[in-house]
Design a protein around this motif. Structure first.
Motif, mmCIF file in Angstrom:
data_model
loop_
_atom_site.group_PDB
_atom_site.id
_atom_site.type_symbol
_atom_site.label_atom_id
_atom_site.label_comp_id
_atom_site.label_asym_id
_atom_site.label_seq_id
_atom_site.Cartn_x
_atom_site.Cartn_y
_atom_site.Cartn_z
ATOM 1 N N ARG A 196 0.841 -1.208 0.000
ATOM 2 C CA ARG A 196 0.000 0.000 0.000
ATOM 3 C C ARG A 196 0.871 1.251 0.000
ATOM 4 N N CYS A 244 -10.925 -2.421 -3.785
ATOM 5 C CA CYS A 244 -11.262 -2.759 -2.399
ATOM 6 C C CYS A 244 -12.109 -1.616 -1.834
ATOM 7 N N TYR A 245 -13.103 -1.955 -1.028
ATOM 8 C CA TYR A 245 -13.962 -0.934 -0.403
ATOM 9 C C TYR A 245 -14.533 -1.549 0.861
ATOM 10 N N ASN A 246 -15.198 -0.744 1.659
ATOM 11 C CA ASN A 246 -15.857 -1.338 2.831
ATOM 12 C C ASN A 246 -17.260 -0.768 2.952
ATOM 13 N N MET A 259 -18.757 -0.206 6.125
ATOM 14 C CA MET A 259 -18.925 0.036 7.560
ATOM 15 C C MET A 259 -19.605 1.385 7.776
ATOM 16 N N ASP A 282 -14.344 3.668 9.679
ATOM 17 C CA ASP A 282 -13.526 2.619 9.071
ATOM 18 C C ASP A 282 -12.879 1.873 10.243
ATOM 19 N N HIS A 309 -5.477 -9.515 2.510
ATOM 20 C CA HIS A 309 -4.692 -8.743 3.480
ATOM 21 C C HIS A 309 -4.205 -9.765 4.498
ATOM 22 N N ARG A 348 -1.340 -8.314 0.167
ATOM 23 C CA ARG A 348 -0.418 -7.330 0.756
ATOM 24 C C ARG A 348 -0.219 -7.662 2.225
ATOM 25 N N ASP A 403 -0.463 -5.874 4.625
ATOM 26 C CA ASP A 403 -1.368 -5.064 5.437
ATOM 27 C C ASP A 403 -0.560 -4.196 6.389
ATOM 28 N N HIS A 404 -0.753 -4.311 7.675
ATOM 29 C CA HIS A 404 -0.062 -3.378 8.581
ATOM 30 C C HIS A 404 1.276 -3.943 9.052
ATOM 31 N N TYR A 457 1.871 1.805 8.747
ATOM 32 C CA TYR A 457 2.249 1.737 7.331
ATOM 33 C C TYR A 457 3.701 2.127 7.067
HETATM 34 C C1 DNO Z 1 -6.695 -0.360 7.188
HETATM 35 C C2 DNO Z 1 -7.310 -0.797 5.944
HETATM 36 C C3 DNO Z 1 -8.751 -0.345 5.843
HETATM 37 C C4 DNO Z 1 -9.255 -0.592 4.454
HETATM 38 C C5 DNO Z 1 -10.675 -0.160 4.226
HETATM 39 C C6 DNO Z 1 -11.132 -0.666 2.895
HETATM 40 O O1 DNO Z 1 -5.518 -0.228 7.253
HETATM 41 O O2 DNO Z 1 -7.190 -2.153 5.759
HETATM 42 O O3 DNO Z 1 -8.849 1.005 6.160
HETATM 43 O O4 DNO Z 1 -8.451 0.118 3.557
HETATM 44 O O5 DNO Z 1 -11.504 -0.598 5.200
HETATM 45 O O6 DNO Z 1 -12.123 0.162 2.419
#
Ligand code: DNO
Length: 357
Positions: free
Chosen positions: A6, A103-105, A107, A111, A271, A314, A316-317, A330
């Motif tokens: 990312r 990718c989307y959510n 919520m 977030d 992720h 990926r 991810d964190h 990140y």
């Molecule tokens: C956090 C991410 C989320 C993700 C959104 C997708 O680090 O994984 O913020 O980008 O939920 O829309």
């Protein structure tokens, strides 16, 4: 498995693209236009600008995270139709430049949520942390007050100057229960999935993080059963999942290995990260190693290997290590280590299979 990283954009991310390119086996960035408000159509010039920056670094732009969804769509308000039209136009433009996954959510309001971005681990590194009781016991009004007075309690997507609107938005959700949210999600999917399919794009919903209702707001992308229901709403390969092990892992009942097997042909994006979940529901993000947390990362990578996963992934964190000054979660270093761990597991399974160990 196609590895990505990312990147928050020029001037917005301290990690240079040239460094991302140096992480072994990393082929593309996961990107977005972070300054465009949810609901607005993305300008093609801005999209092309990111493409040329990535091209120059030898990285692809196949995965966008995220094109955010306007709150009126989630609330099911009449104004949603215009926002959905804008969303469709953005999908078409992204398809035209070769994007493959969005990718989307879904919520409501928030977030991902944490109570401390710099909680210290035993080794002196820091990482994102959620103290569950702190958020579960707050009413929406206490929440707003808490944010106004506490800068370490973070609300992604809610800059301090917008906090004033938070109460109004929370109020509007009084009318939306879980079933209503499912129905608003179905309305959105039925409108956009055909456009994604025509544009060569797979939509990939991100699970709710953490995967349970907060502040009286419904959360529905939380479990294997709910993901199954989600995939049936529009039963098409363009309606997929971003399977996030860290988000789903915050509920000990979630069996992520089983989800990978069950949803194998509907996961365009993975992720992969670890957390350490305590019995009371608190969790801290850890290194990717299985031993360091409570998520079975080795089993998850094995499951992806066994299904012949060809989607994007990926790390991810990551933690904040080696004194790095970076965006919370990140940094370059720990995500780079994470990638190497994921490839280490993958290659181990691969070479063992080939009998060449
Ligand atoms: C956090 C991410 C989320 C993700 C959104 C997708 O680090 O994984 O913020 O980008 O939920 O829309």
């Amino acid at each position: 498995m196609r590895m990505t990283f990312r990147w928050f954009g020029e001037g917005n991310d301290p990690v240079p693209l040239a460094y991302i390119k140096q992480i072994p086996g990393t082929e593309g960035i996961v990107w977005s236009l972070h300054d465009i408000a949810a609901g607005e159509e993305w300008p093609i010039e801005r999209i092309l600008e990111v493409r040329s920056q990535a091209d120059a670094a030898g990285l692809h732009i196949d995965v966008v995270e995220s094109v955010n969804i306007h709150e009126d769509i989630k609330l099911g308000l009449p104004s949603r139709d215009q926002y959905i039209e804008n969303y469709k136009n953005t999908i078409r433009k992204l398809g035209s430049v070769g994007v493959k996954v969005i990718c989307y959510n879904f919520m409501p309001v928030f977030d991902w949520l944490r109570t401390n971005l710099y909680e210290e681990l035993e080794d002196g590194s820091t990482a994102l942390y959620l103290e569950k009781a702190k958020v579960m016991n707050l009413s929406p009004h206490e929440l707003v007050a808490y944010f106004q007075s506490n800068s370490t309690f973070q609300l992604p997507g809610w800059e301090p100057e917008r906090l004033g609107q938070l109460s109004t938005t929370l109020e509007a959700y009084q009318a939306v229960d879980e079933e209503q949210l499912w129905s608003n999600l179905a309305y959105f999917l039925e409108a956009i999935i055909p456009v994604a399919a025509e544009s060569g794009i797979k939509m990939a919903i991100h699970p709710d993080d953490p995967p349970y209702p907060l502040f009286g707001l419904p959360r529905i992308i939380t479990s294997q059963q709910n993901l199954r229901r989600f995939l049936k709403i529009v039963d098409h390969p363009s309606n997929g999942i971003t399977l996030c092990s860290g988000s789903l892992g915050a509920n000990a009942d979630n069996d992520i290995v089983s989800m990978i097997h069950e949803f194998s042909d509907r996961i365009p994006f993975a992720h992969i990260r670890n957390i350490r979940l305590a019995e009371n529901g608190d969790f801290i993000e850890t290194s990717h190693r299985t031993e360091d947390g409570t998520v079975n990362i080795a089993g998850i990578v094995k499951a992806y290997y066994d299904i012949g996963f060809t989607g994007y992934a990926r790390p991810d964190h990551g933690r904040h290590i080696w004194g790095e000054q970076c965006r919370p979660g990140y940094g370059l270093y720990d995500r780079g280590l994470g990638i190497m761990h994921l490839w280490g597991l993958w290659d181990g399974y691969r070479y063992a299979d080939k009998g060449s160990l």
